[in-house]
Design an enzyme around this catalytic site. Structure first.
Site, PDB file in Angstrom:
ATOM      1  N   ALA A   9       0.797  -1.224   0.000  1.00 21.07           N
ATOM      2  CA  ALA A   9       0.000   0.000   0.000  1.00 21.07           C
ATOM      3  C   ALA A   9       0.831   1.275   0.000  1.00 21.07           C
ATOM      4  O   ALA A   9       0.308   2.354  -0.296  1.00 21.07           O
ATOM      5  CB  ALA A   9      -0.933   0.009   1.212  1.00 21.07           C
ATOM      6  N   ARG A  12       3.711   2.963  -5.376  1.00 17.86           N
ATOM      7  CA  ARG A  12       2.936   3.774  -6.310  1.00 17.86           C
ATOM      8  C   ARG A  12       1.679   3.058  -6.783  1.00 17.86           C
ATOM      9  O   ARG A  12       0.593   3.652  -6.819  1.00 17.86           O
ATOM     10  CB  ARG A  12       3.819   4.175  -7.503  1.00 17.86           C
ATOM     11  CG  ARG A  12       4.854   5.233  -7.155  1.00 17.86           C
ATOM     12  CD  ARG A  12       5.800   5.507  -8.294  1.00 17.86           C
ATOM     13  NE  ARG A  12       6.656   4.358  -8.571  1.00 17.86           N
ATOM     14  CZ  ARG A  12       7.637   4.364  -9.491  1.00 17.86           C
ATOM     15  NH1 ARG A  12       7.860   5.450 -10.207  1.00 17.86           N
ATOM     16  NH2 ARG A  12       8.370   3.289  -9.691  1.00 17.86           N
ATOM     17  N   ALA A 122      -3.304 -11.288 -12.961  1.00 23.10           N
ATOM     18  CA  ALA A 122      -3.362 -10.661 -14.282  1.00 23.10           C
ATOM     19  C   ALA A 122      -2.018 -10.026 -14.587  1.00 23.10           C
ATOM     20  O   ALA A 122      -1.438  -9.338 -13.741  1.00 23.10           O
ATOM     21  CB  ALA A 122      -4.465  -9.612 -14.350  1.00 23.10           C
ATOM     22  N   PHE A 125      -3.806  -5.112 -15.907  1.00 25.22           N
ATOM     23  CA  PHE A 125      -5.191  -4.840 -15.527  1.00 25.22           C
ATOM     24  C   PHE A 125      -5.846  -3.762 -16.384  1.00 25.22           C
ATOM     25  O   PHE A 125      -6.989  -3.407 -16.144  1.00 25.22           O
ATOM     26  CB  PHE A 125      -5.249  -4.430 -14.052  1.00 25.22           C
ATOM     27  CG  PHE A 125      -5.205  -5.587 -13.100  1.00 25.22           C
ATOM     28  CD1 PHE A 125      -6.365  -6.275 -12.752  1.00 25.22           C
ATOM     29  CD2 PHE A 125      -4.005  -6.006 -12.557  1.00 25.22           C
ATOM     30  CE1 PHE A 125      -6.328  -7.345 -11.877  1.00 25.22           C
ATOM     31  CE2 PHE A 125      -3.952  -7.081 -11.675  1.00 25.22           C
ATOM     32  CZ  PHE A 125      -5.127  -7.751 -11.331  1.00 25.22           C
ATOM     33  N   HIS A 152       8.772   0.035 -20.250  1.00 25.10           N
ATOM     34  CA  HIS A 152       8.321   0.295 -18.878  1.00 25.10           C
ATOM     35  C   HIS A 152       9.288   1.241 -18.169  1.00 25.10           C
ATOM     36  O   HIS A 152      10.406   1.479 -18.635  1.00 25.10           O
ATOM     37  CB  HIS A 152       8.220  -1.004 -18.077  1.00 25.10           C
ATOM     38  CG  HIS A 152       7.003  -1.809 -18.386  1.00 25.10           C
ATOM     39  ND1 HIS A 152       6.907  -2.601 -19.517  1.00 25.10           N
ATOM     40  CD2 HIS A 152       5.828  -1.953 -17.730  1.00 25.10           C
ATOM     41  CE1 HIS A 152       5.727  -3.192 -19.529  1.00 25.10           C
ATOM     42  NE2 HIS A 152       5.048  -2.818 -18.453  1.00 25.10           N
ATOM     43  N   LYS A 156      11.080  -1.190 -12.912  1.00 25.61           N
ATOM     44  CA  LYS A 156      10.472  -2.514 -13.088  1.00 25.61           C
ATOM     45  C   LYS A 156      11.553  -3.576 -12.959  1.00 25.61           C
ATOM     46  O   LYS A 156      12.638  -3.453 -13.546  1.00 25.61           O
ATOM     47  CB  LYS A 156       9.772  -2.617 -14.447  1.00 25.61           C
ATOM     48  CG  LYS A 156       9.015  -3.923 -14.639  1.00 25.61           C
ATOM     49  CD  LYS A 156       8.159  -3.870 -15.895  1.00 25.61           C
ATOM     50  CE  LYS A 156       7.447  -5.186 -16.143  1.00 25.61           C
ATOM     51  NZ  LYS A 156       6.558  -5.577 -15.020  1.00 25.61           N
TER      52      LYS A 156
END
Length: 264
Positions: A9, A12, A122, A125, A152, A156
């Site tokens: 949480a 980002r 997934a 999303f 990206h 990442k």
């Protein structure tokens, strides 16, 4: 109301999920977890105080809040363990972290079935990304020479992206395997032609300024076709995350992968 906790949480993506859950009338944010704790989850997400302080203890949060769903946007190194913990507590994980191996996915499916609980993963999303993959599959039936470029942000951790791998897997189902490029081509620098998957090539770009982008380029006699999707803001993923939080409560026990499986 579907009771949701968000794992990761403070990050980002996790903060964006907190905001989306707080602002959906059918979802209730009941907990937030991260390795960085102590802050009101709503303050971190920019949606105002929620009274929910980010905890560093996932098990304690589950015990105290009894959630229906855990949304997990953490890291590849920890997501298997956090998802396993949730399933063993009969909490349904909605996982957006990519990098899980096939063996780990199979194990999550096993744990989910043993605990009569659904699990959802997934690679992407964003609704537009799902449409991009579907269109790429249709194009590959007629133009089987294809390369994938995914772009990206430079934080990442995994490459290629989960979206690129899923796209390649879907294309593989509709085209005959064949090696692309000249039979005698030579790389002057290792990796110049990208990663190879079933004869296709996948290229990963990592730069500041990007969020999540992918283009699938098809080549044919005298023509090319490019199908591209761009997520220019992390809010692009939220309709899919919210949909998954709602749909997972009705899924059968076991693992379900990819957003197209739950889109009406």
């Amino acid at each position: 109301m579907i009771k949701v906790i968000v794992n990761g949480a403070h990050g980002r993506m996790g903060s964006t999920v907190v905001n989306a859950v707080v602002n959906d009338s059918e979802l209730e944010l009941v907990g937030a977890v991260d390795i960085v704790g102590g802050m009101d989850a709503g303050d971190k997400a920019g949606c105002g105080k929620t009274g929910i302080i980010i905890s560093t203890d996932l098990q304690k949060t589950i015990d105290e809040t009894k959630p229906d769903v855990m949304v997990d946007f953490t890291q590849p190194s920890v997501v298997f363990n956090t998802a396993s913990l949730a399933l063993k507590n009969k909490v349904r994980p909605v996982i957006g972290t990519t990098g899980l191996t096939d063996e780990q996915k199979a194990e999550l499916d096993k744990i989910a079935k043993e605990n009569n609980t659904a699990c959802f993963i997934a690679a992407n999303f964003a609704i537009g990304a799902v449409l991009m993959m579907k269109m790429a599959v249709e194009a590959a039936k007629y133009m089987p020479d294809v390369e994938i470029i995914e772009l990206h942000h430079d934080n990442k951790l995994d490459a290629p992206s989960g979206t690129a791998l899923v796209t390649a897997e879907m294309i593989k189902q509709v085209r005959e395997s064949h090696k692309q490029g000249h039979a005698n081509e030579k790389e002057k620098l290792a990796g110049a032609r990208g990663a190879e998957y079933d004869g296709m090539r996948i290229h990963s770009v990592r730069l500041p300024g990007y969020v999540a982008h992918q283009e699938v380029i098809f080549g044919g006699l005298g023509q090319t076709l490019t199908i591209r999707h761009d997520s220019i803001d992390r809010t692009s993923f939220m309709p899919g995350v919210v949909l998954a939080c709602k749909k997972i409560v009705g899924l059968n026990a076991g693992l379900t992968c990819n957003l197209d499986k739950i889109m009406d």
